[in-house]
Design a protein around this motif. Structure first.
Motif, PDB file in Angstrom:
ATOM      1  N   THR A  69       3.023  -6.169  -7.201  1.00 57.47           N
ATOM      2  CA  THR A  69       4.003  -6.849  -6.615  1.00 57.47           C
ATOM      3  C   THR A  69       4.077  -6.535  -4.989  1.00 57.47           C
ATOM      4  OG1 THR A  69       5.725  -5.031  -6.967  1.00 57.47           O
ATOM      5  CG2 THR A  69       5.476  -6.652  -8.472  1.00 57.47           C
ATOM      6  N   VAL A  70       5.001  -6.947  -4.496  1.00 58.22           N
ATOM      7  CA  VAL A  70       4.856  -6.662  -2.665  1.00 58.22           C
ATOM      8  C   VAL A  70       5.263  -5.150  -2.576  1.00 58.22           C
ATOM      9  CG1 VAL A  70       6.023  -6.850  -0.768  1.00 58.22           C
ATOM     10  CG2 VAL A  70       5.346  -8.933  -1.967  1.00 58.22           C
ATOM     11  N   PRO A  71       6.324  -4.361  -3.178  1.00 63.41           N
ATOM     12  CA  PRO A  71       6.662  -3.117  -3.013  1.00 63.41           C
ATOM     13  C   PRO A  71       5.449  -2.332  -3.415  1.00 63.41           C
ATOM     14  CG  PRO A  71       8.441  -4.198  -3.969  1.00 63.41           C
ATOM     15  CD  PRO A  71       7.306  -5.066  -3.788  1.00 63.41           C
ATOM     16  N   GLU A  72       4.546  -2.884  -4.501  1.00 65.66           N
ATOM     17  CA  GLU A  72       3.656  -1.826  -5.112  1.00 65.66           C
ATOM     18  C   GLU A  72       2.637  -1.741  -4.142  1.00 65.66           C
ATOM     19  OE1 GLU A  72       4.296  -2.438  -9.885  1.00 65.66           O
ATOM     20  OE2 GLU A  72       3.126  -3.537  -8.809  1.00 65.66           O
ATOM     21  N   ILE A  73       2.209  -2.885  -3.229  1.00 63.12           N
ATOM     22  CA  ILE A  73       1.285  -2.736  -2.213  1.00 63.12           C
ATOM     23  C   ILE A  73       1.535  -1.927  -1.247  1.00 63.12           C
ATOM     24  CG2 ILE A  73       0.000  -4.293  -0.842  1.00 63.12           C
ATOM     25  CD1 ILE A  73       0.210  -6.769  -2.644  1.00 63.12           C
ATOM     26  N   TYR A  74       2.656  -1.808  -0.698  1.00 59.64           N
ATOM     27  CA  TYR A  74       3.134  -1.140   0.157  1.00 59.64           C
ATOM     28  C   TYR A  74       2.941   0.600  -0.276  1.00 59.64           C
ATOM     29  CZ  TYR A  74       5.067  -5.021   3.073  1.00 59.64           C
ATOM     30  OH  TYR A  74       4.944  -6.337   3.581  1.00 59.64           O
ATOM     31  N   LEU A  75       3.480   0.837  -1.421  1.00 58.84           N
ATOM     32  CA  LEU A  75       3.419   2.059  -2.106  1.00 58.84           C
ATOM     33  C   LEU A  75       2.000   2.382  -2.141  1.00 58.84           C
ATOM     34  CD1 LEU A  75       6.289   1.829  -4.650  1.00 58.84           C
ATOM     35  CD2 LEU A  75       6.522   3.219  -2.520  1.00 58.84           C
ATOM     36  N   MET A  76       1.190   1.473  -2.647  1.00 61.04           N
ATOM     37  CA  MET A  76      -0.052   2.197  -2.880  1.00 61.04           C
ATOM     38  C   MET A  76      -0.858   2.353  -1.295  1.00 61.04           C
ATOM     39  SD  MET A  76      -1.857  -0.726  -5.589  1.00 61.04           S
ATOM     40  CE  MET A  76      -3.298   0.300  -5.319  1.00 61.04           C
ATOM     41  N   ASN A  77      -0.610   1.690  -0.390  1.00 61.17           N
ATOM     42  CA  ASN A  77      -1.117   2.249   0.824  1.00 61.17           C
ATOM     43  C   ASN A  77      -0.331   3.214   1.532  1.00 61.17           C
ATOM     44  OD1 ASN A  77      -2.917  -0.233   2.258  1.00 61.17           O
ATOM     45  ND2 ASN A  77      -1.647  -1.174   0.781  1.00 61.17           N
ATOM     46  N   SER A 123       2.325   6.284   7.838  1.00 58.06           N
ATOM     47  CA  SER A 123       3.380   6.522   6.907  1.00 58.06           C
ATOM     48  C   SER A 123       4.672   6.120   7.479  1.00 58.06           C
ATOM     49  CB  SER A 123       3.335   8.192   6.560  1.00 58.06           C
ATOM     50  OG  SER A 123       2.164   8.583   5.976  1.00 58.06           O
ATOM     51  N   VAL A 124       4.842   6.387   8.654  1.00 57.45           N
ATOM     52  CA  VAL A 124       6.326   5.930   9.147  1.00 57.45           C
ATOM     53  C   VAL A 124       6.366   4.475   9.093  1.00 57.45           C
ATOM     54  CG1 VAL A 124       7.656   5.754  11.378  1.00 57.45           C
ATOM     55  CG2 VAL A 124       6.750   7.888  10.767  1.00 57.45           C
ATOM     56  N   PHE A 125       5.317   3.745   9.559  1.00 56.26           N
ATOM     57  CA  PHE A 125       5.140   2.261   9.514  1.00 56.26           C
ATOM     58  C   PHE A 125       5.278   1.464   7.959  1.00 56.26           C
ATOM     59  CE2 PHE A 125       2.526   2.349  13.613  1.00 56.26           C
ATOM     60  CZ  PHE A 125       3.782   2.653  14.298  1.00 56.26           C
ATOM     61  N   PHE A 126       4.618   2.251   7.073  1.00 61.67           N
ATOM     62  CA  PHE A 126       4.735   1.773   5.732  1.00 61.67           C
ATOM     63  C   PHE A 126       6.062   2.013   5.140  1.00 61.67           C
ATOM     64  CE2 PHE A 126       0.028   2.452   5.451  1.00 61.67           C
ATOM     65  CZ  PHE A 126      -0.133   0.904   5.157  1.00 61.67           C
ATOM     66  N   LEU A 127       6.743   3.265   5.656  1.00 59.91           N
ATOM     67  CA  LEU A 127       8.327   3.157   4.933  1.00 59.91           C
ATOM     68  C   LEU A 127       9.186   2.292   5.734  1.00 59.91           C
ATOM     69  CD1 LEU A 127       8.161   7.283   5.277  1.00 59.91           C
ATOM     70  CD2 LEU A 127       8.473   5.825   3.084  1.00 59.91           C
ATOM     71  N   ALA A 128       8.855   2.154   6.939  1.00 61.59           N
ATOM     72  CA  ALA A 128       9.756   1.082   7.627  1.00 61.59           C
ATOM     73  C   ALA A 128       9.821  -0.184   6.921  1.00 61.59           C
ATOM     74  CB  ALA A 128       9.476   0.922   8.931  1.00 61.59           C
ATOM     75  N   THR A 129       8.365  -0.508   6.586  1.00 60.29           N
ATOM     76  CA  THR A 129       8.134  -1.872   6.059  1.00 60.29           C
ATOM     77  C   THR A 129       8.683  -1.936   4.673  1.00 60.29           C
ATOM     78  OG1 THR A 129       5.862  -1.898   7.096  1.00 60.29           O
ATOM     79  CG2 THR A 129       6.223  -3.496   5.466  1.00 60.29           C
ATOM     80  N   ILE A 130       8.620  -0.919   3.957  1.00 57.21           N
ATOM     81  CA  ILE A 130       9.135  -0.879   2.380  1.00 57.21           C
ATOM     82  C   ILE A 130      10.754  -0.777   2.517  1.00 57.21           C
ATOM     83  CG2 ILE A 130       9.728   0.870   0.422  1.00 57.21           C
ATOM     84  CD1 ILE A 130       6.731   1.660   0.869  1.00 57.21           C
ATOM     85  N   TYR A 135      15.457  -4.763   1.810  1.00 59.79           N
ATOM     86  CA  TYR A 135      16.484  -5.399   2.465  1.00 59.79           C
ATOM     87  C   TYR A 135      16.400  -6.771   2.232  1.00 59.79           C
ATOM     88  CZ  TYR A 135      19.626  -7.281   6.046  1.00 59.79           C
ATOM     89  OH  TYR A 135      20.566  -8.058   6.637  1.00 59.79           O
ATOM     90  N   LEU A 136      15.224  -7.551   2.222  1.00 60.55           N
ATOM     91  CA  LEU A 136      15.175  -8.899   2.057  1.00 60.55           C
ATOM     92  C   LEU A 136      15.152  -8.916   0.753  1.00 60.55           C
ATOM     93  CD1 LEU A 136      11.921  -9.604   4.886  1.00 60.55           C
ATOM     94  CD2 LEU A 136      14.502  -9.921   5.020  1.00 60.55           C
ATOM     95  N   ALA A 137      14.970  -8.212  -0.081  1.00 65.00           N
ATOM     96  CA  ALA A 137      14.681  -8.784  -1.457  1.00 65.00           C
ATOM     97  C   ALA A 137      15.972  -8.427  -2.419  1.00 65.00           C
ATOM     98  CB  ALA A 137      14.046  -7.608  -2.169  1.00 65.00           C
ATOM     99  N   LEU A 138      17.062  -7.479  -1.377  1.00 63.09           N
ATOM    100  CA  LEU A 138      18.455  -7.456  -2.171  1.00 63.09           C
ATOM    101  C   LEU A 138      19.729  -8.024  -1.405  1.00 63.09           C
ATOM    102  CD1 LEU A 138      17.979  -3.571  -2.802  1.00 63.09           C
ATOM    103  CD2 LEU A 138      18.041  -5.485  -4.499  1.00 63.09           C
ATOM    104  N   VAL A 139      19.433  -8.301   0.004  1.00 59.91           N
ATOM    105  CA  VAL A 139      20.343  -9.267   0.663  1.00 59.91           C
ATOM    106  C   VAL A 139      19.981 -10.555   0.991  1.00 59.91           C
ATOM    107  CG1 VAL A 139      21.778  -9.081   2.868  1.00 59.91           C
ATOM    108  CG2 VAL A 139      20.882  -6.837   1.633  1.00 59.91           C
ATOM    109  N   LYS A 140      18.751 -10.784   1.569  1.00 61.50           N
ATOM    110  CA  LYS A 140      18.417 -12.026   1.713  1.00 61.50           C
ATOM    111  C   LYS A 140      17.611 -12.538   0.630  1.00 61.50           C
ATOM    112  CE  LYS A 140      20.191 -11.672   6.023  1.00 61.50           C
ATOM    113  NZ  LYS A 140      21.447 -12.546   6.414  1.00 61.50           N
TER     114      LYS A 140
END
Length: 206
Positions: A69-77, A123-130, A135-140
């Motif tokens: 899934t999208v979150p998993e891709i970010y977590l892997m990176n 790491s900072v950019f990946f955490l921000a992207t996650i 936010y998009l998944a839960l709010v929008k």
């Protein structure tokens, strides 16, 4: 930043090393002796635990039967970025144990510190992207389905890696070996040719 903090410590160590090895005792002596003895052990423990944990995350993700899934891709990176910096920690542990002397040569001096810088930015950019993705998944939920695809996630990860490489490139360009002949030690430090370069990088890191 990790590499800047380590370099500042190495400069302080170079000023205090002669005091540590001298017969005259002062309170700083015990601190530096403790520092050179126990910090490498602490770094190696962090390295071992981090390697096991992040490797486990990657193995679980890779053996997952369904598509990532999208979150998993970010977590892997994010896990890959952590593994890169963890691979460089043993080199700094050895360097600290040798009073911040760098025995691995100029090439590893540049590569290891570039990995440290790359991990900090990515790491900072990946955490921000996650965070943005959650936010998009839960709010929008309905409004941003088109940008929450695995293809977009892979493109975002590629952009983050390239941007991280760009920001960490000064470590490759300006990292140098400094020979302290009086103490027979070699330090691995970033030496900027002009003050404006140092100010620019300090502003970028903040």
């Amino acid at each position: 930043m990790i590499s800047n903090a380590t370099q500042n410590q190495s400069l302080m160590a170079s000023h205090n090393l002669s005091t540590v090895n001298s017969s005259n005792y002062c309170p700083e002596d015990s601190f530096w002796k403790w520092h050179f003895t126990f910090q490498p052990i602490y770094i190696m423990l962090v390295c071992i635990i981090g390697l096991v944990g992040n490797s486990f995350v990657l193995v679980v993700m890779c053996l997952h039967k369904s598509r990532c899934t999208v979150p998993e891709i970010y977590l892997m990176n994010l896990a890959v970025a952590d593994l890169l910096v963890l691979a460089g920690l043993p080199f700094w542990a050895v360097s600290i144990a040798q009073y911040y002397s760098w025995p691995f040569g100029a090439l590893f001096c540049r590569c290891i510190n570039a990995l440290l810088q790359l991990n900090v930015y990515c790491s900072v950019f990946f955490l921000a992207t996650i965070s943005i993705d959650r936010y998009l998944a839960l709010v929008k939920v309905l409004g941003h389905r088109r940008i929450r695809t695995t293809l977009c996630a892979k493109i975002n990860c590629f952009i983050i890696w390239m941007f991280g490489l760009l920001l960490s490139s000064p470590a490759i360009i300006f990292e140098k070996m400094i020979d302290i002949k009086e103490m027979d030690l070699y330090f691995c430090l970033i030496i900027y040719p002009y003050e404006k370069h140092e100010l620019l990088m300090s502003a970028a890191q903040k």
